[in-house]
Design an enzyme around this catalytic site. Structure first.
Site, mmCIF file in Angstrom:
data_model
loop_
_atom_site.group_PDB
_atom_site.id
_atom_site.type_symbol
_atom_site.label_atom_id
_atom_site.label_comp_id
_atom_site.label_asym_id
_atom_site.label_seq_id
_atom_site.Cartn_x
_atom_site.Cartn_y
_atom_site.Cartn_z
ATOM 1 N N VAL A 122 0.835 -1.205 0.000
ATOM 2 C CA VAL A 122 0.000 0.000 0.000
ATOM 3 C C VAL A 122 0.873 1.259 0.000
ATOM 4 C CG1 VAL A 122 -1.649 1.338 1.381
ATOM 5 C CG2 VAL A 122 -1.996 -1.134 1.062
ATOM 6 N N GLU A 123 1.960 1.221 0.756
ATOM 7 C CA GLU A 123 2.793 2.423 0.877
ATOM 8 C C GLU A 123 3.564 2.736 -0.406
ATOM 9 O OE1 GLU A 123 2.891 4.622 3.218
ATOM 10 O OE2 GLU A 123 1.629 3.608 4.685
#
Ligand SMILES: [Ca+2]
Length: 324
Positions: A122-123
């Site tokens: 996600v990051e």
């Protein structure tokens, strides 16, 4: 072409009128920050002034900070950005490549490899998108802009410069997010100082180009925020009666499973009566969804205090677990 030159002329007039400072060095807060760096942290004044002269003020980053995606989209819109066939496939490959290190981090902290991988996914798309903004510019822009978060970003800018001195890199050489988050795990400088981990044991803590140290750092971050091994993260819930009787989508830690069960919340995956719970209502693809986040859901939210973010991490981690 005529319109183009017209636009340029207007821009020039606005700049010349000094409506808004465009250079970092023109902001009143800059001199105070330089003074702290020199007097409290013994940086060289000429060197620091050169960084501010070469750095860029990025006006649109101030706007980006005010409206991140997790607050402007419904969950049905937000989820597919991070949980999709592609992110699961890429995550599966990442977990295969890093299996040894994910396993070591899990042994040390109890944080499952798929949760570590989901955060990395996600990051930064598993390290494929570390951000396009020079970290110095990002932090300096938000530190010199007046507002309630200026002092926070000033501390992060100073921490970043301390890290660059300690790790011997040019502070103008590193890129990351518009808000100053850095490297594979997108740590703010204060998180790097508190939680970064030399998982491969080579004596450096490199989260910018080394996925191994990033894996160790994410695991340590979650561990030190209270991760509970072998406990559930979140579960779908069936709600009978009036769901609004409980406070929804909050990170308050004072509710137990027994309390919300008494108000009609029935979890699919149960836990102990005194388990910390966070009742959640999301707008999913098929309308309202009810969930209970457990303690580990709250721990994930320490990475980014957003229900949508924490749920996306949980759902991607579940998909990665099932894909193994
Ligand atoms: Ca290392």
């Amino acid at each position: 072409m005529q319109r183009f030159w017209g636009a340029m002329l207007v821009f020039s007039l606005v700049s010349a009128a000094g409506v808004q400072a465009e250079e970092l060095s023109e902001f009143p807060r800059t001199a105070a920050i330089i003074d702290v760096l020199v007097s409290e942290h013994e940086f060289d004044a000429i060197e620091v002034e050169a960084w501010f002269a070469q750095g860029e003020y990025i006006a649109r980053n101030v706007e980006s900070l005010a409206k991140p995606a997790e607050t402007t989209k419904t969950y049905a819109e937000y989820r597919p950005l991070f949980v999709s066939d592609e992110t699961v496939e890429n995550g599966k490959r990442f977990m295969e490549q890093q299996a040894r290190w994910l396993s070591l981090a899990e042994q040390r902290t109890g944080v499952p490899g798929e949760v570590i991988a989901a955060i990395m996914g996600v990051e930064t798309r598993y390290g494929n998108f570390l951000g396009v903004h020079r970290t110095f510019d990002a932090l300096a822009t938000l530190a010199v802009t007046e507002g309630r978060r200026a002092d926070y970003f000033q501390r992060e800018l100073i921490n970043f410069l301390l890290i660059s001195r300690d790790q011997s890199f040019d502070p103008l050489s590193v890129k990351g997010s518009y808000a100053g988050a850095m490297g594979y795990p997108q740590f703010m400088p204060s998180s790097y100082l508190a939680y970064a981990d030399d998982l491969d044991g080579d004596g450096n803590i490199d989260i910018w180009s080394d996925p191994v140290d990033a894996i160790g750092s994410i695991a340590r971050y979650l561990d030190e925020h209270g991760w509970q091994s072998d406990e559930p993260i979140a579960t779908r819930a069936h709600v009978s009666g009036e769901y609004r009787q409980v406070e929804l989508n909050s990170f308050n830690r004072d509710r137990t499973l027994a309390e919300v069960a008494a108000q009609g919340w029935d979890p699919l995956v149960s836990s102990s009566d005194d388990a910390q719970v966070h009742p959640i209502r999301l707008d999913g693809d098929d309308g309202a969804e009810f969930w209970l986040g457990y303690r580990n859901f709250w721990v994930i939210s320490r990475y980014n205090r957003s229900i949508a973010y924490s749920m996306a991490i949980f759902q991607l981690s579940e998909a990665l677990r099932l894909a193994q």
